[in-house]
Write an enzyme that holds these catalytic residues in place. Structure first.
Site, mmCIF file in Angstrom:
data_model
loop_
_atom_site.group_PDB
_atom_site.id
_atom_site.type_symbol
_atom_site.label_atom_id
_atom_site.label_comp_id
_atom_site.label_asym_id
_atom_site.label_seq_id
_atom_site.Cartn_x
_atom_site.Cartn_y
_atom_site.Cartn_z
ATOM 1 N N ASP A 123 0.861 -1.182 0.000
ATOM 2 C CA ASP A 123 0.000 0.000 0.000
ATOM 3 C C ASP A 123 0.895 1.229 0.000
ATOM 4 O O ASP A 123 1.112 1.866 1.019
ATOM 5 C CB ASP A 123 -0.911 -0.027 1.234
ATOM 6 C CG ASP A 123 -1.782 1.214 1.320
ATOM 7 O OD1 ASP A 123 -1.957 1.896 0.292
ATOM 8 O OD2 ASP A 123 -2.289 1.513 2.419
ATOM 9 N N SER B 183 2.376 5.034 -1.373
ATOM 10 C CA SER B 183 1.950 6.319 -1.902
ATOM 11 C C SER B 183 2.402 6.388 -3.361
ATOM 12 O O SER B 183 2.815 5.391 -3.944
ATOM 13 C CB SER B 183 2.542 7.466 -1.067
ATOM 14 O OG SER B 183 3.952 7.335 -0.972
#
Length: 340
Positions: free
Chosen positions: A208, A210
């Site tokens: 997960d 950015s």
């Protein structure tokens, strides 16, 4: 076009000073002012300071020529951590919003659509996912969802920026509650180094990350997929955030090609997240088992099971539909020359 221009006229007229008898639109970087000429023959001067005017605008080189904006009720927090700029906002339309290096990471309004899909696409594709590694995800949303899965026994969460974790616990408790689950072991560390120490240990690895700037850049390279492969047990599955195909088609295809070049079976899936670029985000999935059928989940949810798990986006049908892609995306994914 007429409706759009009229709307913009009204919005500008109600908030900004007007001056008549000027010509073409222009931008002055010196005073952060945009001059826009509209049909009524007036010029509107817009102060573009995204905080002082009460609006946040996602302005970045990753999204040239476009911006997503939200009206801000309160700036809850702003700081520069050791790794990135962190901004937490309370907005009028989307609740609490987390922004890293100028890019929206999650909003209270629609975060669940992303968290559920990046978690359950790989989990429901694996016959028995007992050990799960989450790389990134410092807001806690993915941990919250993975912990719901009955077969999962151990969740290791590795986040490099401790401040994201701390601020999420304070301002995003509806997501950070994931850290409180007894299945979750939280590590503040570098994901690369952590995986190097865990050979053939995990059934599922979820990244997960950015956007491909700052500390997350390395998570978009082929070497990262090779490292994940090494950390998986036989039959293991990975799932990584893989950009949007609207405007970032080459990046999305590159992520898929990295995955396809490392794993015997790979796929690209999509989800709708209203506050992400173009309202769409993709996922690159790979499996060590060449017989994995990503399109058809191993375990299928009944409607009651979905409600018991408190899911608001993921369903078995949504899982299947996530892998149905537009023709231009299929063509781009088939082009092995796409690379980051």
């Amino acid at each position: 076009m007429t409706i759009g221009r009229l709307y913009y006229n009204i919005a500008v007229y109600s908030q900004y000073t007007t001056h008549s008898q000027t010509s073409d639109a222009r931008f002055s970087s010196a005073n952060n002012t945009v001059v826009i000429v509209v049909d009524v023959g007036s010029t509107y001067y817009l102060n573009m300071d995204k905080l002082k005017t009460g609006w946040f605008s996602e302005l970045t080189d990753l999204l040239p020529g476009r911006s997503f904006s939200m009206e801000v009720e309160q700036v809850l927090h702003k700081e520069q951590s050791k790794f990135q700029e962190i901004l937490v906002l309370k907005t009028k339309s989307h609740g609490v919003v987390l922004v890293l290096d100028g890019m929206i990471q999650c909003t209270e309004f629609d975060e669940y659509s992303y968290q559920e899909m990046i978690s359950f696409l790989p989990l429901f594709s694996h016959p028995k996912p007992q050990r799960v590694l989450i790389v990134g995800g410092g807001d806690g949303g993915v941990a919250r969802e993975v912990a719901k899965y009955p077969l999962v026994e151990i969740i290791d969460q590795v986040e490099i920026d401790e401040r994201v974790i701390e601020l999420s616990k304070k301002y995003l408790p509806f997501m950070a509650q994931g850290f409180d689950n007894p299945k979750v072991n939280l590590h503040v560390a570098d994901g690369f180094k952590f995986m190097e120490e865990h050979f053939q240990y995990y059934d599922v690895i979820i990244t997960d990350s950015s956007d491909p700037i700052g500390p997350a850049t390395s998570l978009f390279q082929k070497s990262y997929f090779e490292l994940m492969k090494r950390a998986l047990r036989p039959g293991g599955i990975v799932c990584s955030q893989a950009d949007t195909f609207w405007g970032h088609l080459k990046n999305a295809a590159a992520m898929y090609n990295h995955c396809k070049g490392v794993f015997p079976k790979a796929a690209y899936a999509t989800s709708y997240v209203s506050t992400y670029p173009a309202g769409q985000i993709g996922f690159a999935l790979g499996s060590l088992d060449e017989n994995t059928d990503f399109l058809n989940p191993v375990h299928q949810l009944t409607n009651q099971q979905r409600k018991d798990m408190k899911l608001r986006y993921y369903t078995t049908d949504i899982h299947k539909a996530a892998f149905v892609l537009p023709a231009f995306v299929i063509d781009a994914l088939d082009d092995d020359e796409n690379d980051l």
